[in-house]
Scaffold this motif. Structure first.
Motif, PDB file in Angstrom:
ATOM      1  N   ASP A 159      -3.748   8.124  -2.901  1.00 39.44           N
ATOM      2  CA  ASP A 159      -4.255   6.978  -2.149  1.00 39.44           C
ATOM      3  C   ASP A 159      -4.451   7.271  -0.666  1.00 39.44           C
ATOM      4  OD1 ASP A 159      -4.102   5.674  -4.521  1.00 39.44           O
ATOM      5  OD2 ASP A 159      -2.751   4.084  -3.862  1.00 39.44           O
ATOM      6  N   ASP A 160      -3.677   8.207  -0.134  1.00 37.64           N
ATOM      7  CA  ASP A 160      -3.739   8.501   1.304  1.00 37.64           C
ATOM      8  C   ASP A 160      -3.718  10.017   1.501  1.00 37.64           C
ATOM      9  OD1 ASP A 160      -3.702   8.192   4.071  1.00 37.64           O
ATOM     10  OD2 ASP A 160      -1.527   7.874   4.158  1.00 37.64           O
ATOM     11  N   PRO A 161      -4.767  10.713   1.033  1.00 40.57           N
ATOM     12  CA  PRO A 161      -4.726  12.186   1.011  1.00 40.57           C
ATOM     13  C   PRO A 161      -4.560  12.830   2.375  1.00 40.57           C
ATOM     14  CG  PRO A 161      -6.936  11.376   0.516  1.00 40.57           C
ATOM     15  CD  PRO A 161      -6.038  10.200   0.479  1.00 40.57           C
ATOM     16  N   ASP A 162      -5.014  12.169   3.440  1.00 40.35           N
ATOM     17  CA  ASP A 162      -4.900  12.746   4.783  1.00 40.35           C
ATOM     18  C   ASP A 162      -3.656  12.277   5.525  1.00 40.35           C
ATOM     19  OD1 ASP A 162      -7.330  14.120   4.451  1.00 40.35           O
ATOM     20  OD2 ASP A 162      -8.452  12.314   5.000  1.00 40.35           O
ATOM     21  N   GLY A 163      -2.845  11.443   4.867  1.00 38.70           N
ATOM     22  CA  GLY A 163      -1.603  10.995   5.487  1.00 38.70           C
ATOM     23  C   GLY A 163      -1.793  10.059   6.667  1.00 38.70           C
ATOM     24  N   ASP A 164      -2.900   9.325   6.694  1.00 39.56           N
ATOM     25  CA  ASP A 164      -3.171   8.439   7.827  1.00 39.56           C
ATOM     26  C   ASP A 164      -2.069   7.399   8.015  1.00 39.56           C
ATOM     27  OD1 ASP A 164      -5.565   9.761   8.246  1.00 39.56           O
ATOM     28  OD2 ASP A 164      -6.712   8.388   6.985  1.00 39.56           O
ATOM     29  N   LEU A 165      -1.529   6.880   6.906  1.00 39.95           N
ATOM     30  CA  LEU A 165      -0.507   5.830   7.007  1.00 39.95           C
ATOM     31  C   LEU A 165       0.851   6.390   7.418  1.00 39.95           C
ATOM     32  CD1 LEU A 165      -1.448   3.734   3.840  1.00 39.95           C
ATOM     33  CD2 LEU A 165      -1.974   3.215   6.232  1.00 39.95           C
ATOM     34  N   ILE A 166       1.069   7.674   7.144  1.00 39.83           N
ATOM     35  CA  ILE A 166       2.352   8.288   7.499  1.00 39.83           C
ATOM     36  C   ILE A 166       2.537   8.310   9.007  1.00 39.83           C
ATOM     37  CG2 ILE A 166       3.709  10.435   7.396  1.00 39.83           C
ATOM     38  CD1 ILE A 166       2.351  11.040   4.735  1.00 39.83           C
ATOM     39  N   TYR A 167       1.453   8.624   9.715  1.00 37.55           N
ATOM     40  CA  TYR A 167       1.551   8.822  11.161  1.00 37.55           C
ATOM     41  C   TYR A 167       1.785   7.532  11.925  1.00 37.55           C
ATOM     42  CZ  TYR A 167      -0.392  13.294   9.714  1.00 37.55           C
ATOM     43  OH  TYR A 167      -0.599  14.493   9.082  1.00 37.55           O
ATOM     44  N   ARG A 168       1.712   6.399  11.245  1.00 38.24           N
ATOM     45  CA  ARG A 168       1.955   5.111  11.907  1.00 38.24           C
ATOM     46  C   ARG A 168       3.439   4.767  11.971  1.00 38.24           C
ATOM     47  NH1 ARG A 168      -2.756   1.481   8.902  1.00 38.24           N
ATOM     48  NH2 ARG A 168      -4.487   2.930   9.282  1.00 38.24           N
ATOM     49  N   ASP A 177       0.856  -1.185   0.000  1.00 34.39           N
ATOM     50  CA  ASP A 177       0.000   0.000   0.000  1.00 34.39           C
ATOM     51  C   ASP A 177       0.891   1.233   0.000  1.00 34.39           C
ATOM     52  OD1 ASP A 177       0.894   0.407   2.666  1.00 34.39           O
ATOM     53  OD2 ASP A 177      -0.792  -0.732   3.471  1.00 34.39           O
ATOM     54  N   SER A 178       0.299   2.397   0.226  1.00 35.94           N
ATOM     55  CA  SER A 178       1.071   3.641   0.124  1.00 35.94           C
ATOM     56  C   SER A 178       1.873   3.950   1.390  1.00 35.94           C
ATOM     57  CB  SER A 178       0.134   4.810  -0.193  1.00 35.94           C
ATOM     58  OG  SER A 178      -0.886   4.913   0.770  1.00 35.94           O
ATOM     59  N   SER A 179       2.065   2.956   2.246  1.00 40.32           N
ATOM     60  CA  SER A 179       2.894   3.166   3.439  1.00 40.32           C
ATOM     61  C   SER A 179       4.309   2.624   3.271  1.00 40.32           C
ATOM     62  CB  SER A 179       2.254   2.484   4.656  1.00 40.32           C
ATOM     63  OG  SER A 179       2.354   1.067   4.545  1.00 40.32           O
ATOM     64  N   VAL A 180       4.601   1.996   2.122  1.00 40.83           N
ATOM     65  CA  VAL A 180       5.873   1.279   2.002  1.00 40.83           C
ATOM     66  C   VAL A 180       7.075   2.217   2.114  1.00 40.83           C
ATOM     67  CG1 VAL A 180       5.902   1.348  -0.534  1.00 40.83           C
ATOM     68  CG2 VAL A 180       7.136  -0.451   0.685  1.00 40.83           C
ATOM     69  N   PHE A 181       6.988   3.435   1.567  1.00 42.56           N
ATOM     70  CA  PHE A 181       8.110   4.372   1.692  1.00 42.56           C
ATOM     71  C   PHE A 181       8.403   4.664   3.164  1.00 42.56           C
ATOM     72  CE2 PHE A 181       8.812   6.911  -2.487  1.00 42.56           C
ATOM     73  CZ  PHE A 181       8.907   5.733  -3.202  1.00 42.56           C
ATOM     74  N   TRP A 182       7.350   4.825   3.948  1.00 37.13           N
ATOM     75  CA  TRP A 182       7.537   5.184   5.358  1.00 37.13           C
ATOM     76  C   TRP A 182       8.147   4.015   6.130  1.00 37.13           C
ATOM     77  CZ3 TRP A 182       7.032   9.221   3.089  1.00 37.13           C
ATOM     78  CH2 TRP A 182       5.898   9.624   2.381  1.00 37.13           C
ATOM     79  N   ARG A 183       7.766   2.807   5.766  1.00 39.40           N
ATOM     80  CA  ARG A 183       8.344   1.626   6.416  1.00 39.40           C
ATOM     81  C   ARG A 183       9.844   1.539   6.124  1.00 39.40           C
ATOM     82  NH1 ARG A 183      11.113  -2.633   4.476  1.00 39.40           N
ATOM     83  NH2 ARG A 183       9.616  -2.973   2.791  1.00 39.40           N
ATOM     84  N   VAL A 184      10.230   1.760   4.864  1.00 36.34           N
ATOM     85  CA  VAL A 184      11.641   1.683   4.497  1.00 36.34           C
ATOM     86  C   VAL A 184      12.442   2.779   5.205  1.00 36.34           C
ATOM     87  CG1 VAL A 184      13.273   1.926   2.569  1.00 36.34           C
ATOM     88  CG2 VAL A 184      11.187   0.570   2.277  1.00 36.34           C
ATOM     89  N   ILE A 185      11.913   3.988   5.245  1.00 33.30           N
ATOM     90  CA  ILE A 185      12.613   5.099   5.907  1.00 33.30           C
ATOM     91  C   ILE A 185      12.828   4.792   7.385  1.00 33.30           C
ATOM     92  CG2 ILE A 185      12.359   7.513   6.650  1.00 33.30           C
ATOM     93  CD1 ILE A 185      10.885   7.990   3.960  1.00 33.30           C
ATOM     94  N   GLU A 186      11.777   4.309   8.046  1.00 39.05           N
ATOM     95  CA  GLU A 186      11.883   4.006   9.472  1.00 39.05           C
ATOM     96  C   GLU A 186      12.838   2.844   9.725  1.00 39.05           C
ATOM     97  OE1 GLU A 186       8.865   3.105  13.207  1.00 39.05           O
ATOM     98  OE2 GLU A 186       8.295   2.401  11.206  1.00 39.05           O
ATOM     99  N   GLU A 187      12.696   1.779   8.956  1.00 40.91           N
ATOM    100  CA  GLU A 187      13.448   0.548   9.211  1.00 40.91           C
ATOM    101  C   GLU A 187      14.940   0.711   8.959  1.00 40.91           C
ATOM    102  OE1 GLU A 187      12.880  -3.789   7.334  1.00 40.91           O
ATOM    103  OE2 GLU A 187      11.057  -2.915   8.170  1.00 40.91           O
ATOM    104  N   HIS A 188      15.298   1.493   7.950  1.00 40.53           N
ATOM    105  CA  HIS A 188      16.705   1.607   7.566  1.00 40.53           C
ATOM    106  C   HIS A 188      17.311   2.954   7.955  1.00 40.53           C
ATOM    107  CE1 HIS A 188      16.090  -2.149   5.561  1.00 40.53           C
ATOM    108  NE2 HIS A 188      15.243  -1.640   4.690  1.00 40.53           N
ATOM    109  N   ASP A 189      16.594   3.745   8.740  1.00 38.85           N
ATOM    110  CA  ASP A 189      17.081   5.027   9.240  1.00 38.85           C
ATOM    111  C   ASP A 189      17.560   5.923   8.097  1.00 38.85           C
ATOM    112  OD1 ASP A 189      17.660   7.002  11.085  1.00 38.85           O
ATOM    113  OD2 ASP A 189      19.657   6.209  11.561  1.00 38.85           O
ATOM    114  N   VAL A 190      16.691   6.099   7.110  1.00 41.63           N
ATOM    115  CA  VAL A 190      17.010   6.944   5.957  1.00 41.63           C
ATOM    116  C   VAL A 190      17.014   8.408   6.394  1.00 41.63           C
ATOM    117  CG1 VAL A 190      16.197   7.727   3.700  1.00 41.63           C
ATOM    118  CG2 VAL A 190      16.055   5.292   4.313  1.00 41.63           C
ATOM    119  N   LYS A 191      18.101   9.109   6.097  1.00 42.88           N
ATOM    120  CA  LYS A 191      18.220  10.520   6.465  1.00 42.88           C
ATOM    121  C   LYS A 191      17.681  11.448   5.380  1.00 42.88           C
ATOM    122  CE  LYS A 191      20.205   9.592  10.354  1.00 42.88           C
ATOM    123  NZ  LYS A 191      19.370   9.657  11.584  1.00 42.88           N
TER     124      LYS A 191
END
Length: 643
Positions: free
Chosen positions: A350-359, A321-335
């Motif tokens: 897909d996620d206009p209110d950013g609900d998945l970002i805040y997780r 889903d549209s949360s995959v970028f956030w998972r990769v950033i968090e998991e690998h400590d992307v700066k």
């Protein structure tokens, strides 16, 4: 933070050779250059003449020699298979030397060309570096490219060997590569001596041993077990590192040549000064190695700078889903994240209110950089609100290899202006000329050009086609490189790239930017992304036509939305724009790097002959566009020319 940009840019202007000589100290040289710039070499001069170096040595061996071998260098993360693996510099050296040994055993040496036709897997990056180690010239062709396009690249480069894989993975499907490769070799005039094929678990390909097919995994494992060591071959700074083909308008692809010395010096400088990334930190360019962003900022720049790089196999949405970028950033400590605006438009849709970002915990992320297509202000503002970090739109091209204009985080960010790529980077003297080659006033739309010589890291020519390079890029505006982009520089020196020069339309004698109209369309709260093209009109010459993709969950009447957008363009740009036609579509046709195929859509609408773009992500979308154009009364040409 006070920005040092103006002082640094002034240093470059005052003494370009001293500026790049200082930057070259970040690179290891077997033999230092005897001239920083030689105006008598090449088409417009050559950087670091007389120097000898090796790009693979600078990306791997140099860091090991400095005692950093155990630090992480490459992070492979495949959403498609679930595989994740971290490679240190020591690990990478083992893999690259083993592949280099296989290549050498197959007769590949300095100056030979190797085609790499692979998906986004770690082995593709190792193969690029193995070529560089031997002094061979690699040419990466996007995995899954049509056989005809692959064949033209084999012929033009006269490739000695091809490195491929059994398949690539797309959401919901497996894409067999071997039949395409076999077909391309059958079509090609030049027959490679061998093909290395990486067998993936999702699909094993039958190998044609009589045609020189070699199992990549078995051959590399044999050299890995033996512990074969392959020293780096010294090459001239001016020798080619790679050829990257762009689609040519004549059907003959243009092979952009990047050299070894200037390429390394420029990219190493950008990591610290433009992106603000330090050794040991993780940088992620969410692109593909088939494109210039992948070459510059997945493979070479991070490794040259001693930073960890992410190799990602997946999509920004739909995997899962549209949360995959956030998972990769968090998991690998992307700066720092670098991606295309189209990726963020898809996520926003897909996620206009950013609900998945805040997780996800994104507290380590410092900045987002966007390039590849113009970043509309609404998408940029949305990303700023959601991520709460600086979002930087910067502008560059396959030909330049790094940013022409940007906002340098490493020097301290300048005040941003929405819609602008900010300021020219050192090395780039950006000017705007009219069609006759005369400078225009600040704030006036015109042809964006760069005064010669181009800085280190830019193309030095087209492969075996110097005159084609001169005629395509240098002759129309003598003394300048023609970017083929249209835009303006305002009174503060900020660069606004509005459209490709082909996308400037002439409506009843007025030169209008389709990019400016797209900016207005994107302001509407229901619009996720859009494209505006100019279509032929008997009365006005050309009139604009808008294609809009709405955000998910928008249920308002489409006719009402269309009217609101027409009124908005009239209000913001004026009736001179003659913007009256709006078509709401499910999706826009794009290349696999995210560029919208405006030129193809325009030819369809005008009933002109057109060719199915080799880089198109999904050809079926053009069928949908053709149906919608026909529904709106356009006698469009819906039949692509045969390749």
């Amino acid at each position: 933070m006070h920005s040092r940009y103006r002082a640094v840019y002034q240093q470059w202007q005052d003494n370009p050779e001293a500026f790049w000589a200082e930057a070259a100290k970040a690179v290891h040289w077997f033999t230092p250059p005897d001239r920083i710039f030689d105006p008598d070499q090449g088409v417009y001069g050559r950087w670091f003449a007389g120097g000898e170096t090796n790009t693979c040595y600078n990306c791997i061996d140099r860091h090991i020699a400095q005692g950093r071998g155990a630090e992480r260098a490459l992070i492979f993360d495949s959403v498609m298979t679930g595989e994740k693996r971290v490679y240190s510099y020591d690990d990478m050296l083992v893999e690259v030397q083993a592949i280099a040994a296989v290549l050498a055993n197959l007769g590949v040496g300095k100056g030979d060309r190797v085609i790499i036709y692979m998906p986004m897997v770690a082995e593709a990056v190792f193969s690029m570096l193995a070529c560089a180690r031997l002094g061979a010239i690699h040419s990466v062709v996007f995995g899954g490219f049509a056989a005809h396009e692959l064949a033209t690249r084999i012929d033009d480069s006269e490739a000695k060997l091809v490195i491929s894989a059994s398949c690539g993975l797309e959401p919901g499907r497996v894409v067999p590569y071997k039949p395409l490769l076999d077909q391309a070799i059958d079509m090609a005039r030049v027959k490679p001596q061998a093909c290395l094929v990486l067998q993936r678990d999702q699909l094993h390909a039958p190998l044609r041993y009589e045609h020189g097919d070699v199992d990549f995994g078995q051959a590399v494992e044999a050299e890995r077990v033996k512990g074969t060591q392959v020293p780096c071959v010294p090459v001239a700074a001016t020798d080619p590192l790679y050829i990257l083909y762009t689609s040519g308008t004549t059907g003959q692809p243009k092979g952009v040549i990047r050299d070894n010395g200037g390429h390394m010096v420029a990219l190493a400088w950008t990591m610290r000064n433009i992106y603000g990334v330090s050794p040991g930190e993780t940088f992620w360019a969410a692109s593909d190695i088939g494109w210039v962003v992948g070459h510059s900022y997945i493979v070479y720049a991070p490794l040259l700078a001693g930073s960890a790089t992410v190799v990602f196999e997946g999509k920004p949405v739909g995997t899962p889903d549209s949360s995959v970028f956030w998972r990769v950033i968090e998991e690998h400590d992307v700066k720092v994240l670098f991606t295309a605006p189209t990726a963020f438009r898809a996520i926003r849709r897909d996620d206009p209110d950013g609900d998945l970002i805040y997780r996800h915990d994104l507290s380590g992320l410092r900045a987002l950089f966007l390039a590849g297509e113009r970043a509309d202000p609404e998408t940029l503002k949305w990303a700023e609100r959601m991520l709460k970090v600086p979002v930087v739109d910067h502008w560059w091209q396959t030909e330049t290899g790094w940013a022409i204009a940007g906002n340098p985080a490493g020097l301290g960010l300048l005040p941003a202006k929405y819609g602008s790529a900010t300021m020219p980077m050192p090395g780039h003297a950006v000017e705007v000329l009219d069609d006759a080659g005369h400078p225009v006033a600040a704030g006036t739309l015109g042809n964006i050009v760069i005064r010669l010589p181009l800085p280190p890291g830019c193309l030095v020519s087209f492969w075996r086609a110097d005159q084609r390079f001169r005629s395509a890029c240098l002759e129309e505006f003598p003394g300048y490189y023609k970017t083929a982009d249209a835009g303006l520089v305002d009174e503060d020196g900020y660069v606004f790239v509005m459209a490709r020069t082909d996308d400037i339309i002439n409506c009843a004698g007025h030169r209008l930017s389709t990019g400016a109209m797209e900016e207005v369309c994107a302001m509407h709260p229901d619009v996720a992304e859009c494209a505006v093209i100019g279509v032929a009109d008997q009365l006005k010459g050309q009139i604009p036509c808008g294609f809009l993709v709405l955000k998910n969950r928008v249920e308002r009447d489409h006719a009402l939305i269309s009217k609101e957008i027409v009124d908005l363009v009239r209000q913001e740009i004026g009736p001179v724009a003659a913007f009256r036609t709006v078509m709401i579509v499910k999706r826009l046709p794009k290349t696999r790097s995210g560029k919208i195929l405006r030129g193809t859509m325009q030819k369809m609408a005008d009933g002109l002959p057109w060719k199915m773009p080799a880089t198109i992500d999904d050809p079926a979308i053009l069928d949908e566009i053709g149906e919608i154009l026909a529904d709106h009364g356009y006698s469009c040409n819906r039949q692509a020319l045969r390749a």
